[in-house]
Design a protein around this motif. Structure first.
Motif, PDB file in Angstrom:
ATOM      1  N   LEU A 160       4.459  -0.912   8.521  1.00 29.00           N
ATOM      2  CA  LEU A 160       4.696  -1.178   7.101  1.00 29.00           C
ATOM      3  C   LEU A 160       3.828  -0.312   6.212  1.00 29.00           C
ATOM      4  CD1 LEU A 160       4.958  -5.084   7.199  1.00 29.00           C
ATOM      5  CD2 LEU A 160       6.822  -3.469   6.762  1.00 29.00           C
ATOM      6  N   THR A 161       2.611  -0.014   6.635  1.00 27.80           N
ATOM      7  CA  THR A 161       1.726   0.853   5.856  1.00 27.80           C
ATOM      8  C   THR A 161       2.306   2.262   5.715  1.00 27.80           C
ATOM      9  OG1 THR A 161      -0.181  -0.402   6.631  1.00 27.80           O
ATOM     10  CG2 THR A 161      -0.632   1.743   5.680  1.00 27.80           C
ATOM     11  N   ARG A 162       3.155   2.649   6.667  1.00 24.79           N
ATOM     12  CA  ARG A 162       3.824   3.956   6.613  1.00 24.79           C
ATOM     13  C   ARG A 162       5.196   3.860   5.949  1.00 24.79           C
ATOM     14  NH1 ARG A 162       2.455   3.591  12.071  1.00 24.79           N
ATOM     15  NH2 ARG A 162       4.687   3.467  12.601  1.00 24.79           N
ATOM     16  N   GLY A 163       5.552   2.685   5.441  1.00 22.70           N
ATOM     17  CA  GLY A 163       6.882   2.510   4.876  1.00 22.70           C
ATOM     18  C   GLY A 163       7.954   2.401   5.938  1.00 22.70           C
ATOM     19  N   ASP A 164       7.593   1.865   7.091  1.00 18.24           N
ATOM     20  CA  ASP A 164       8.517   1.740   8.209  1.00 18.24           C
ATOM     21  C   ASP A 164       8.495   0.297   8.708  1.00 18.24           C
ATOM     22  OD1 ASP A 164      10.026   1.862  10.493  1.00 18.24           O
ATOM     23  OD2 ASP A 164       8.777   3.336  11.528  1.00 18.24           O
ATOM     24  N   ALA A 165       9.557  -0.442   8.410  1.00 22.66           N
ATOM     25  CA  ALA A 165       9.626  -1.852   8.779  1.00 22.66           C
ATOM     26  C   ALA A 165      10.325  -2.077  10.111  1.00 22.66           C
ATOM     27  CB  ALA A 165      10.352  -2.638   7.680  1.00 22.66           C
ATOM     28  N   THR A 166      10.518  -1.011  10.879  1.00 24.00           N
ATOM     29  CA  THR A 166      11.334  -1.091  12.095  1.00 24.00           C
ATOM     30  C   THR A 166      10.878  -2.177  13.056  1.00 24.00           C
ATOM     31  OG1 THR A 166      11.856   1.271  11.929  1.00 24.00           O
ATOM     32  CG2 THR A 166      12.204   0.212  14.065  1.00 24.00           C
ATOM     33  N   GLU A 213       0.845  -1.202   0.000  1.00 25.61           N
ATOM     34  CA  GLU A 213       0.000   0.000   0.000  1.00 25.61           C
ATOM     35  C   GLU A 213       0.879   1.250   0.000  1.00 25.61           C
ATOM     36  OE1 GLU A 213      -3.229   2.300   2.884  1.00 25.61           O
ATOM     37  OE2 GLU A 213      -3.051   0.114   2.995  1.00 25.61           O
ATOM     38  N   TRP A 214       1.888   1.256   0.857  1.00 18.76           N
ATOM     39  CA  TRP A 214       2.830   2.388   0.878  1.00 18.76           C
ATOM     40  C   TRP A 214       3.586   2.473  -0.451  1.00 18.76           C
ATOM     41  CZ3 TRP A 214       8.175   2.219   0.384  1.00 18.76           C
ATOM     42  CH2 TRP A 214       8.857   3.420   0.657  1.00 18.76           C
TER      43      TRP A 214
END
Length: 494
Positions: free
Chosen positions: A438-444, A307-308
């Motif tokens: 992950l939806t925000r583009g953050d896989a931390t 989605e991101w």
């Protein structure tokens, strides 16, 4: 402690020199002038000569006899150095040096033959490599000549204490469910559309950097370059990645990058106290692949991350052929016949590995000659995938592995997928907010769980023990297969 300290000091220099040799290989595949191939082969042979002498230094045996571990870490270091010393001592210096020289040459010859669609330019060199690898396998297997013993001796370099019979049994259990799932998918009424359009080279490369950052790649300790066959290289404070760009196929670049970031993050995530010791590297290629495949697939091809990614592609390239994020997610995970392993969907990927596993076992056993390899590949591919190989770069010349002598490496890709299936189930249970990031583009959230439970340990634990400690369960292919059936059943409305 004197013997242990001397053992560790000797190994520290050997590890540093090995890292230099690895950097030479990175340079050859990225920025080295094409005309320097023969010179680089001699340089690699010289480095291997020095390294082999250090790895077989008789003092290592003396230090090992006297070394007294103070804790579990010391004991594991002694165990790993002992294992490496035993294996290296079985290989003649002449053989180690010649393998380094011919595989350095082989990589360049393979790349040229691939570009020319001319396997006949590469197969004589492959035959030389194969002859040397058989000799190496025989030496490691203490002179045994049986097909299983020879292949297992090479496999042990990449997945210690694992036998080809064990891997074959896993493959035999996996194949029926994978083939049945593929048939259901290809026969489904709902079929996602492929992504079409033109995606410029420079924009793809910039987007790949953005994706690498999203997965936590440390640019202060790494860099990204282009290569014919994407790979990662290095450890400790310097782990580099490569990718490739095809202007009509942006997923190739994006997911190759995320995959290699998984490898590099593993190396960069190892406890810094382990640097320049046997503990300071990934414990096996199967565990390594579990990290890269989880980055690429379970996180990178998830509904949340795509989605991101969909919105990033629209920002860069304008409206896509897929109308929305849901359709884009299905397109990213589209199952379709194809030639290239690195571009294969999750359902068919392991079938590509099974083909290579069987062929290379036959090569090592002498049941298959290099002169017959192209025909054997094409026949098997037609049988397994229903496609006639249209050109060698889509067939026997597509992978770099055999050109650099990596016989026994291929099955670790599927073993890595099996480990990833187990790790993903545990991670999803323990990190409930993973998709929100992950939806925000953050896989931390996901990358930190993997660093804590897998990566920081380096080679402290054997591969299976490491994965089982992280998951709390015995290793099994079932979690992977269940994940695939659930995910693709939903996408294809099965």
């Amino acid at each position: 402690m004197k013997a242990f300290d001397e053992l560790l000091a000797h190994r520290r220099v050997t590890e540093a020199l090995s890292s230099v040799a690895e950097r030479l290989s990175w340079d050859q595949e990225t920025v080295m002038p094409r005309g320097a191939t023969e010179q680089r082969a001699e340089e690699m042979a010289a480095m291997e000569s020095v390294l082999h002498e250090r790895r077989t230094d008789p003092r290592i045996g003396e230090w090992l006899d006297r070394a007294e571990p103070q804790d579990d870490e010391d004991a594991r270091i002694i165990e790993l150095i002992g294992r490496d010393f035993s294996r290296a001592s079985k290989i003649p210096a002449r053989l180690a040096t010649e393998l380094a020289r011919i595989t350095s040459l082989g990589q360049g010859i393979w790349a040229s033959a691939r570009a020319n669609e001319a396997p006949e330019e590469f197969l004589p060199t492959l035959n030389e490599i194969l002859t040397l690898k058989r000799e190496e396998a025989s030496a490691l297997a203490d002179g045994a000549t049986g097909a299983t013993e020879l292949y297992d001796a090479l496999l042990d370099d990449y997945e210690p204490d694992t036998k080809s019979a064990d891997i074959a049994a896993i493959f035999d259990r996996m194949r029926p469910r994978l083939v049945a799932l593929r048939e259901e998918i290809l026969g489904a009424d709902h079929q996602p559309a492929a992504l079409t359009g033109a995606f410029s080279h420079d924009a793809q490369f910039r987007l790949a950097r953005t994706c690498a950052t999203a997965f936590g790649y440390d640019w202060s300790r790494g860099r990204m370059d282009l290569a014919v066959h994407p790979f990662s290289s290095g450890r400790w404070q310097d782990s580099r990645i490569t990718t490739r760009v095809v202007e009509a196929e942006p997923f190739n670049c994006i997911y190759s990058t995320i995959h290699e970031v998984g490898h590099s993050c593993y190396e960069l995530g190892i406890d810094s106290d382990y640097a320049f010791t046997p503990l300071g590297r990934g414990v096996s290629m199967g565990v390594h692949e579990s990290q890269s495949r989880m980055f690429e697939n379970q996180m990178g091809r998830s509904r949340a991350f795509t989605e991101w990614l969909y919105h990033r592609l629209v920002e860069i390239f304008g409206p896509l052929s897929t109308p929305d994020a849901t359709a884009f997610y299905e397109t990213v995970n589209r199952v379709a016949p194809g030639y290239i392993r690195t571009e294969a969907d999750e359902v068919q990927y392991n079938l590509h590995i099974m083909l290579r596993f069987d062929l290379e076992r036959d090569l090592i056993a002498g049941r298959l000659d290099t002169d017959d390899l192209t025909e054997a590949w094409n026949t098997r591919f037609q049988k397994d995938f229903g496609l006639a190989v249209d050109r060698p770069s889509n067939g026997v010349l597509q992978d770099v592995h055999w050109s650099v002598g990596l016989f026994g490496y291929f099955p670790t890709y599927t073993l890595g997928n099996v480990y990833a299936g187990c790790l993903n189930r545990a991670m999803r249970a323990e990190v409930p907010d993973l998709d929100a990031g992950l939806t925000r583009g953050d896989a931390t959230a996901g990358t930190e769980w993997l660093r804590e439970n897998v990566q920081r340990h380096g080679a402290l634990l054997p591969p299976r023990a490491l994965v089982e400690q992280a998951t709390g369960e015995p290793i099994s292919e079932v979690p992977l297969l269940d994940y695939l059936e659930r995910k693709f059943g939903e996408i294809y409305r099965l």
